[in-house]
Design a protein around this motif. Structure first.
Motif, PDB file in Angstrom:
ATOM      1  N   LEU A   9       5.917   3.372   4.622  1.00 35.72           N
ATOM      2  CA  LEU A   9       5.374   2.112   4.106  1.00 35.72           C
ATOM      3  C   LEU A   9       5.461   1.014   5.162  1.00 35.72           C
ATOM      4  O   LEU A   9       4.501   0.254   5.355  1.00 35.72           O
ATOM      5  N   ILE A  10       6.566   0.959   5.870  1.00 33.74           N
ATOM      6  CA  ILE A  10       6.737  -0.026   6.948  1.00 33.74           C
ATOM      7  C   ILE A  10       5.678   0.184   8.029  1.00 33.74           C
ATOM      8  O   ILE A  10       5.024  -0.771   8.474  1.00 33.74           O
ATOM      9  N   GLU A  11       5.502   1.421   8.463  1.00 31.24           N
ATOM     10  CA  GLU A  11       4.521   1.705   9.516  1.00 31.24           C
ATOM     11  C   GLU A  11       3.116   1.312   9.072  1.00 31.24           C
ATOM     12  O   GLU A  11       2.344   0.709   9.830  1.00 31.24           O
ATOM     13  N   TYR A  12       2.801   1.658   7.838  1.00 33.97           N
ATOM     14  CA  TYR A  12       1.475   1.331   7.314  1.00 33.97           C
ATOM     15  C   TYR A  12       1.254  -0.180   7.211  1.00 33.97           C
ATOM     16  O   TYR A  12       0.133  -0.653   7.408  1.00 33.97           O
ATOM     17  N   GLN A  13       2.296  -0.944   6.909  1.00 36.08           N
ATOM     18  CA  GLN A  13       2.141  -2.399   6.788  1.00 36.08           C
ATOM     19  C   GLN A  13       1.708  -3.007   8.127  1.00 36.08           C
ATOM     20  O   GLN A  13       0.791  -3.828   8.169  1.00 36.08           O
ATOM     21  N   VAL A  14       2.356  -2.611   9.207  1.00 34.34           N
ATOM     22  CA  VAL A  14       1.996  -3.140  10.525  1.00 34.34           C
ATOM     23  C   VAL A  14       0.610  -2.643  10.928  1.00 34.34           C
ATOM     24  O   VAL A  14      -0.228  -3.416  11.419  1.00 34.34           O
ATOM     25  N   LEU A  19      -5.239  -3.573  11.976  1.00 31.43           N
ATOM     26  CA  LEU A  19      -6.637  -3.250  11.685  1.00 31.43           C
ATOM     27  C   LEU A  19      -7.411  -4.492  11.250  1.00 31.43           C
ATOM     28  O   LEU A  19      -8.571  -4.683  11.640  1.00 31.43           O
ATOM     29  N   ARG A  20      -6.778  -5.325  10.418  1.00 25.13           N
ATOM     30  CA  ARG A  20      -7.432  -6.572  10.000  1.00 25.13           C
ATOM     31  C   ARG A  20      -7.702  -7.452  11.218  1.00 25.13           C
ATOM     32  O   ARG A  20      -8.787  -8.017  11.362  1.00 25.13           O
ATOM     33  N   ASN A  21      -6.716  -7.569  12.092  1.00 24.85           N
ATOM     34  CA  ASN A  21      -6.868  -8.373  13.299  1.00 24.85           C
ATOM     35  C   ASN A  21      -7.999  -7.832  14.177  1.00 24.85           C
ATOM     36  O   ASN A  21      -8.824  -8.598  14.686  1.00 24.85           O
ATOM     37  N   LEU A  67       8.805  -9.258   5.427  1.00 23.45           N
ATOM     38  CA  LEU A  67       8.032  -9.077   6.658  1.00 23.45           C
ATOM     39  C   LEU A  67       8.960  -8.953   7.862  1.00 23.45           C
ATOM     40  O   LEU A  67       8.678  -8.205   8.798  1.00 23.45           O
ATOM     41  N   LYS A  68      10.067  -9.670   7.814  1.00 22.08           N
ATOM     42  CA  LYS A  68      11.055  -9.589   8.895  1.00 22.08           C
ATOM     43  C   LYS A  68      11.571  -8.156   9.020  1.00 22.08           C
ATOM     44  O   LYS A  68      11.686  -7.618  10.125  1.00 22.08           O
ATOM     45  N   GLU A  69      11.878  -7.508   7.877  1.00 23.61           N
ATOM     46  CA  GLU A  69      12.322  -6.110   7.872  1.00 23.61           C
ATOM     47  C   GLU A  69      11.241  -5.192   8.433  1.00 23.61           C
ATOM     48  O   GLU A  69      11.538  -4.262   9.194  1.00 23.61           O
TER      49      GLU A  69
END
Length: 141
Positions: A9-14, A19-21, A67-69
């Motif tokens: 989940l963490i990897e996918y969040q970044v 991708l949005r950027n 987000l920090k995590e």
């Protein structure tokens, strides 16, 4: 198992935010093509993020994290200075490798505890990721 799902989940969040950027900032003669592909990718990733978070909930845990995590614990790193579309695609492929490795860890954990449902979900994610990897790799040639 939950630790592995949380890491995915963490990897996918970044990856999602990158991708949005890239979608917003791609430029050049392949703008229309990659603008649309990055959008397709972040929509797919958004769905998968939700599936992973819901799977964590199934085990009675919460997928809550700051987000920090996320930034601190992600192996996928932000890339804010990429301006060439080719560099963006190469970076997406690097992320795919990290996601693939993390998915394998989740898959192995699910096999170890006999969790057929998570095994099926992650196997489908891997199948989809491998296809997208092939397509983006082909685009680079």
């Amino acid at each position: 198992m939950i630790v592995n799902l949380r890491q995915l989940l963490i990897e996918y969040q970044v990856h999602y935010h990158k991708l949005r950027n890239y979608h917003w900032n791609v430029q050049g003669s392949d703008f229309f093509e990659l603008h649309k592909e990055f959008e397709n990718e972040y929509h797919k990733v958004q769905e998968q993020i939700d599936i992973i978070a819901e799977r964590i909930n199934v085990f009675g845990q919460q997928p809550q994290m700051t987000l920090k995590e996320v930034v601190k614990n992600a192996n996928i790193k932000e890339q804010l200075d990429l301006v060439r579309s080719r560099d963006m695609v190469e970076d997406v492929l690097i992320d795919f490798g990290i996601l693939h490795d993390t998915m394998l860890e989740v898959l192995n954990a699910s096999l170890n505890i006999g969790d057929a449902a998570t095994e099926q979900i992650i196997t489908e994610f891997i199948r989809d990721l491998e296809k997208r990897n092939w397509m983006f790799t082909s685009w680079l040639k």
